[in-house]
Design an enzyme around this catalytic site. Sequence first.
Site, short mmCIF file in Angstrom:
data_model
loop_
_atom_site.label_atom_id
_atom_site.label_comp_id
_atom_site.label_asym_id
_atom_site.label_seq_id
_atom_site.Cartn_x
_atom_site.Cartn_y
_atom_site.Cartn_z
N ARG A 145 -35.87 21.68 -36.01
CA ARG A 145 -37.17 21.16 -36.40
C ARG A 145 -38.27 22.18 -36.14
NH1 ARG A 145 -38.91 15.33 -34.18
NH2 ARG A 145 -39.20 16.52 -32.24
N LYS A 152 -44.08 19.30 -36.43
CA LYS A 152 -44.72 18.95 -35.17
C LYS A 152 -45.83 19.96 -34.84
CE LYS A 152 -43.15 16.59 -30.99
NZ LYS A 152 -43.58 15.26 -31.46
N GLU A 189 -46.29 5.88 -39.56
CA GLU A 189 -45.77 5.93 -38.19
C GLU A 189 -46.89 5.64 -37.21
OE1 GLU A 189 -44.47 9.85 -36.81
OE2 GLU A 189 -45.44 10.74 -38.56
#
Length: 401
Positions: free
Chosen positions: A146, A248, A284
Amino acid sequence: MVKQNRRPFCLQKKKNMIKTRLLLRILARGPLISSCSSKNGSGYVAIRSASSLKEPYESSEDDESNNNIDWNNLGFGLMQTDYMYTMKCGEDEQFKQGQLTRYGNIELSPSAGVLNYGQGLFEGTKAYRREDGRLFLFRPQQNAIRMQIGAERMCMPSPSIEQFVDAVKQIALANKRWIPPSGKGSLYIRPLLMGSGSILGLAPASEYTFLVYASPVGNYYKGGTASLNLYVEDEYHRTMLGGAGGVKSITNYAPVLKAMCKAKDRGFSDVLYLDSVNKRNVEEASCSNVFILKGNVLSTPVTNGNILEGITRKSIMDIACDFGYRVEERCIPIEELIDADEVFCTGTAVGVAPVGTISYRGKRTEYKMSTELACLKLYSRLVEIQKGTIEDKRGWIVQVD
């Protein structure tokens, strides 16, 4: 889209940790200082020992205890540990060997890319102590992948999967006395990747720093294992199509503070965000993914570039398939939450947290709470895998030492 029950990626490779132990002995004699100049000679990044450190811990293989900590009341806050890990590289270069240093402040040029343009990423993973004292990580390869995806989006070089996992292992081992006893919490490990080199005009930084630190943690929310009360935000948005919501990036988190603080001032646990186009589809929460259960169908919003693809999210989806649920990734209109049997959130920090109420436009929807919730059974299976009480058939667990 129905998610197929597939074997997740896993990389298992043995690393020699004798070098780490030797480094710890050397570090115990004093801090290491290193610096790296940018290509044009301006700016610097130097890691130094913080002046606030009092009587540094003398690392010893025989001293793994931390008797002054109340492991039963950890919460989720920063507790300074002994060591951090750093690794640097220049623009258009690859990361090479990193090193452990005493935990402390870092110095950055005022013109560092991360300070001026937010060129930075972070990850979150955990180290666990089992009943027999052995230390384990949970799917750190997925965090490494990620970070690589995020680095490509943010025009940064990134550590290899092997480098990332090795750094996380070293931090867990170096700070092992801070890992709570089995069942009392975990060591939260925070890898950072940032543009640390100097830059004035908008452009990628001239050099990059990969840094890893850690802190022992308990439950993320103050209520512990109590159910969450979510507020649906339809004014502020976490991300938008074409943005960086799927990685992220550090730039994704400060913008949610206004909505999150407003909700918490009104007594809510967190905020649930909607898509920025239709202001109707669930995306989210501030730092966790969302699931809804209706009958035998477990649904979660599709990751279309707006939503972070959480490692706990992936794991729960796989476990749910094992339990016989039909798992779907799709657009979920906010109205579907009203009729759901269960709603819950997942994340590395959060774990799996059931939602007790959702408030949207003045209307409050309540969900039945019990020890028989499906989400708790899914989480129980996840914890059993982490603790080693049942077989890890997918290779999710990585032993530290």
